[in-house]
Write a protein that holds these residues in place. Structure first.
Motif, mmCIF file in Angstrom:
data_model
loop_
_atom_site.group_PDB
_atom_site.id
_atom_site.type_symbol
_atom_site.label_atom_id
_atom_site.label_comp_id
_atom_site.label_asym_id
_atom_site.label_seq_id
_atom_site.Cartn_x
_atom_site.Cartn_y
_atom_site.Cartn_z
ATOM 1 N N ILE A 7 0.621 16.200 31.229
ATOM 2 C CA ILE A 7 -0.039 17.064 30.254
ATOM 3 C C ILE A 7 -0.514 18.325 30.977
ATOM 4 C CG2 ILE A 7 -1.976 17.268 28.670
ATOM 5 C CD1 ILE A 7 -1.842 14.176 28.402
ATOM 6 N N GLN A 8 -0.211 19.478 30.395
ATOM 7 C CA GLN A 8 -0.596 20.751 31.000
ATOM 8 C C GLN A 8 -1.376 21.598 30.002
ATOM 9 O OE1 GLN A 8 2.986 22.631 32.350
ATOM 10 N NE2 GLN A 8 3.671 20.804 33.416
ATOM 11 N N ARG A 9 -2.468 22.180 30.488
ATOM 12 C CA ARG A 9 -3.213 23.103 29.633
ATOM 13 C C ARG A 9 -2.530 24.459 29.725
ATOM 14 N NH1 ARG A 9 -9.533 23.981 30.348
ATOM 15 N NH2 ARG A 9 -8.814 24.606 32.395
ATOM 16 N N TRP A 10 -2.167 25.028 28.603
ATOM 17 C CA TRP A 10 -1.462 26.306 28.605
ATOM 18 C C TRP A 10 -2.313 27.435 28.039
ATOM 19 C CZ3 TRP A 10 0.186 28.831 24.050
ATOM 20 C CH2 TRP A 10 0.039 28.110 22.869
ATOM 21 N N GLU A 11 -3.429 27.103 27.411
ATOM 22 C CA GLU A 11 -4.331 28.131 26.901
ATOM 23 C C GLU A 11 -5.760 27.633 27.084
ATOM 24 O OE1 GLU A 11 -5.069 30.310 22.688
ATOM 25 O OE2 GLU A 11 -2.988 30.033 23.284
ATOM 26 N N ILE A 12 -6.608 28.493 27.607
ATOM 27 C CA ILE A 12 -7.970 28.074 27.926
ATOM 28 C C ILE A 12 -8.892 28.142 26.714
ATOM 29 C CG2 ILE A 12 -9.995 28.590 29.328
ATOM 30 C CD1 ILE A 12 -8.073 29.507 31.528
ATOM 31 N N PHE A 13 -8.843 29.218 25.943
ATOM 32 C CA PHE A 13 -9.727 29.366 24.786
ATOM 33 C C PHE A 13 -8.899 29.553 23.539
ATOM 34 C CE2 PHE A 13 -12.283 31.012 28.339
ATOM 35 C CZ PHE A 13 -13.298 30.079 28.298
ATOM 36 N N PRO A 14 -8.806 28.623 22.640
ATOM 37 C CA PRO A 14 -9.308 27.253 22.753
ATOM 38 C C PRO A 14 -8.391 26.433 23.661
ATOM 39 C CG PRO A 14 -8.085 27.486 20.720
ATOM 40 C CD PRO A 14 -8.097 28.842 21.384
ATOM 41 N N ASN A 15 -8.890 25.317 24.102
ATOM 42 C CA ASN A 15 -8.085 24.453 24.969
ATOM 43 C C ASN A 15 -6.868 23.960 24.199
ATOM 44 O OD1 ASN A 15 -9.657 24.542 27.290
ATOM 45 N ND2 ASN A 15 -11.001 22.934 26.544
ATOM 46 N N ARG A 16 -5.689 24.303 24.713
ATOM 47 C CA ARG A 16 -4.435 23.841 24.113
ATOM 48 C C ARG A 16 -3.582 23.244 25.212
ATOM 49 N NH1 ARG A 16 -2.838 28.306 19.560
ATOM 50 N NH2 ARG A 16 -4.843 28.194 18.498
ATOM 51 N N TYR A 17 -2.853 22.202 24.844
ATOM 52 C CA TYR A 17 -2.086 21.444 25.828
ATOM 53 C C TYR A 17 -0.641 21.305 25.383
ATOM 54 C CZ TYR A 17 -6.735 20.300 27.465
ATOM 55 O OH TYR A 17 -8.017 20.395 27.937
ATOM 56 N N ARG A 18 0.226 21.068 26.370
ATOM 57 C CA ARG A 18 1.644 20.895 26.092
ATOM 58 C C ARG A 18 2.262 19.977 27.138
ATOM 59 N NH1 ARG A 18 3.789 26.890 27.889
ATOM 60 N NH2 ARG A 18 3.247 26.676 30.091
ATOM 61 N N VAL A 19 3.486 19.546 26.843
ATOM 62 C CA VAL A 19 4.252 18.678 27.726
ATOM 63 C C VAL A 19 5.673 19.228 27.766
ATOM 64 C CG1 VAL A 19 5.205 16.343 27.954
ATOM 65 C CG2 VAL A 19 2.857 16.650 27.207
ATOM 66 N N LYS A 20 6.268 19.258 28.941
ATOM 67 C CA LYS A 20 7.653 19.738 29.075
ATOM 68 C C LYS A 20 8.608 18.569 28.851
ATOM 69 C CE LYS A 20 10.798 22.762 30.543
ATOM 70 N NZ LYS A 20 10.854 24.180 30.309
ATOM 71 N N ASN A 21 9.551 18.753 27.952
ATOM 72 C CA ASN A 21 10.604 17.773 27.732
ATOM 73 C C ASN A 21 11.776 18.191 28.607
ATOM 74 O OD1 ASN A 21 12.854 16.343 26.782
ATOM 75 N ND2 ASN A 21 11.983 16.185 24.731
ATOM 76 N N TYR A 22 12.053 17.426 29.652
ATOM 77 C CA TYR A 22 13.091 17.789 30.608
ATOM 78 C C TYR A 22 14.510 17.602 30.066
ATOM 79 C CZ TYR A 22 9.369 17.952 34.110
ATOM 80 O OH TYR A 22 8.234 18.269 34.803
ATOM 81 N N THR A 23 14.675 16.782 29.035
ATOM 82 C CA THR A 23 16.026 16.551 28.515
ATOM 83 C C THR A 23 16.548 17.768 27.749
ATOM 84 O OG1 THR A 23 15.175 15.445 26.546
ATOM 85 C CG2 THR A 23 15.766 14.057 28.419
ATOM 86 N N ASN A 24 15.674 18.418 26.985
ATOM 87 C CA ASN A 24 16.129 19.607 26.250
ATOM 88 C C ASN A 24 15.511 20.896 26.798
ATOM 89 O OD1 ASN A 24 13.521 19.609 25.248
ATOM 90 N ND2 ASN A 24 14.093 18.915 23.219
#
Length: 66
Positions: A7-24
């Motif tokens: 899980i990676q935070r990609w935006e600080i305000f507001p806190n938003r998170y994402r995950v990289k899908n390596y298959t696509n």
């Protein structure tokens, strides 16, 4: 090889998170609603449970590939 990144935070305000899908090679975003973490329509009560789910997905992906 893994299917999902951690899980990676990609935006600080507001806190938003994402995950990289390596298959696509695309980012999949995590929604937060009323204290729940929602990934691909599946609600998790906290980030730890979501991380455990991603670990299981990665293990299943490795089993399918071998």
């Amino acid at each position: 090889m893994k299917k999902y990144s951690s899980i990676q935070r990609w935006e600080i305000f507001p806190n938003r998170y994402r995950v990289k899908n390596y298959t696509n090679k695309k980012w999949e975003y995590i929604e937060q609603d009323k204290g729940k973490w929602i990934f691909k329509g599946i609600p998790f009560s906290n980030a730890t449970l979501l991380k455990q789910h991603l670990n299981v997905e990665n293990k299943m992906y490795n089993l399918e590939r071998n």
